[in-house]
Design an enzyme around this catalytic site. Structure first.
Site, PDB file in Angstrom:
ATOM      1  CB  CYS A 189      -0.580   0.528  -2.483  1.00  0.00           C
ATOM      2  SG  CYS A 189      -0.213   0.712  -0.718  1.00  0.00           S
ATOM      3  NE  ARG A 240       2.431  -3.286  -1.306  1.00  0.00           N
ATOM      4  CZ  ARG A 240       2.056  -3.052  -0.064  1.00  0.00           C
ATOM      5  NH1 ARG A 240       1.306  -3.921   0.585  1.00  0.00           N
ATOM      6  NH2 ARG A 240       2.419  -1.943   0.545  1.00  0.00           N
ATOM      7  CB  SER A 241      -2.186  -3.379  -0.118  1.00  0.00           C
ATOM      8  OG  SER A 241      -2.848  -2.920   1.041  1.00  0.00           O
ATOM      9  CB  CYS A 242      -6.931  -1.400  -2.581  1.00  0.00           C
ATOM     10  SG  CYS A 242      -7.930   0.009  -3.070  1.00  0.00           S
ATOM     11  CB  ILE A 256     -13.474  -1.602   4.840  1.00  0.00           C
ATOM     12  CG1 ILE A 256     -13.997  -1.481   3.400  1.00  0.00           C
ATOM     13  CG2 ILE A 256     -14.047  -0.488   5.714  1.00  0.00           C
ATOM     14  CD1 ILE A 256     -15.501  -1.695   3.289  1.00  0.00           C
ATOM     15  CB  ALA A 302      -4.514   3.106   8.772  1.00  0.00           C
TER      16      ALA A 302
END
Length: 283
Positions: free
Chosen positions: A160, A180-182, A222, A282
């Site tokens: 990430c 890239r993704s948080c 979120i 997740a």
């Protein structure tokens, strides 16, 4: 703390719902966020609107810097964040490249310390950067990247926060980290700690003053099952002032980080916080 809460509020107010195919859970999502951490003045970006277990984040960073590839190695230094991705990620469990229980494959620190070259030899990106910075060299390519598309199938998770660029101006060291993704309620808490500590630590072992760490996030989100806790609990709390981080001054080299440094060589003073919030994770 203010910029963290502003990002959370922005996602709540402006986010667009996106179905995450990997987890099967909807995410409220915004694109592009820029955060800054003042390492020079030791404004440690620790979440105060809920209790933050910062030592686990630092332990994870130490595992990356050592090139760990097994969740048991991370557990041994005080970090359990890789247990689920190594052992509960169904796609990875079905992957023929998985070597067994706790195996993570060629992710994160493995790429940073042992990037495989076409001739079969390996490149230690971190060692090159540390050696250059220790000599006062900045070739505009003092970069450590964990992002290797040619080996995605050899690991349990694409990185990430994937690339770290160090920049030297005089005797001051800066860091720009790309993500890239948080997962903002859970992951960003770890990520911002790690950006700050990475700059402070590399500055210390290379003999420089730390400047600012710049943290660039592409997809900030979120998860649907986190939204109520964020909107109705955490965002209604008043933040406390930022604490300060203290790093053992005896940490003087990359070899020290590889051999004896532990999460207990990092302490925080002046930390006030609200009660913990247990956000769902997740996988």
């Amino acid at each position: 703390m203010k910029q963290y809460l502003e990002l959370c509020q922005r996602i709540v107010d402006e986010g667009v719902w996106v179905k995450n195919e990997r987890t099967g859970i909807n995410c409220l999502t915004v694109i592009n966020a820029d955060l800054e951490y003042d390492v020079a003045n030791n404004q440690f970006p620790l979440i105060t609107t809920r209790k933050s277990y910062y030592k686990s984040a630092i332990a994870e960073l130490l595992g990356y810097l050592r090139g760990y590839d097994n969740a048991a190695q991370f557990r041994d230094i005080g970090c359990k964040t890789w247990d689920a991705n190594a052992n509960e990620n169904q796609a990875w469990l079905n992957n023929p490249n998985r070597k067994g229980e706790d195996d993570m494959g060629r992710v994160y620190g493995v790429q940073g310390r042992s990037w495989q070259k076409p001739d079969g030899s390996h490149l230690d990106q971190l060692k090159k950067v540390v050696n250059n910075l220790s000599k006062g060299i900045d070739d505009r390519g003092e970069i450590v990247t964990f992002y290797n598309p040619g080996e995605f199938e050899l690991g349990c998770l694409r990185p990430c926060m994937h690339t770290h660029t160090f920049s030297l101006l005089g005797d001051t060291l800066y860091l720009t980290s790309y993500q890239r993704s948080c997962d903002v309620p859970l992951g960003l808490n770890f990520n911002q700690i790690q950006c700050f500590v990475l700059l402070a630590l590399v500055a210390q072992i290379t003999g420089h003053k730390p400047g600012k760490a710049y943290h660039k996030i592409v997809n900030a989100h979120i998860y649907e099952n986190q939204l109520e806790l964020m909107r109705d609990v955490q965002l209604k709390r008043e933040p406390f002032p930022s604490p300060q981080l203290h790093i053992n001054p005896e940490i003087k080299s990359l070899e020290d980080i590889e051999t004896w440094v532990s999460k207990d060589d990092f302490t925080v003073s002046g930390y006030q916080c609200h009660e913990p919030i247990k956000y769902p994770f997740a996988v």
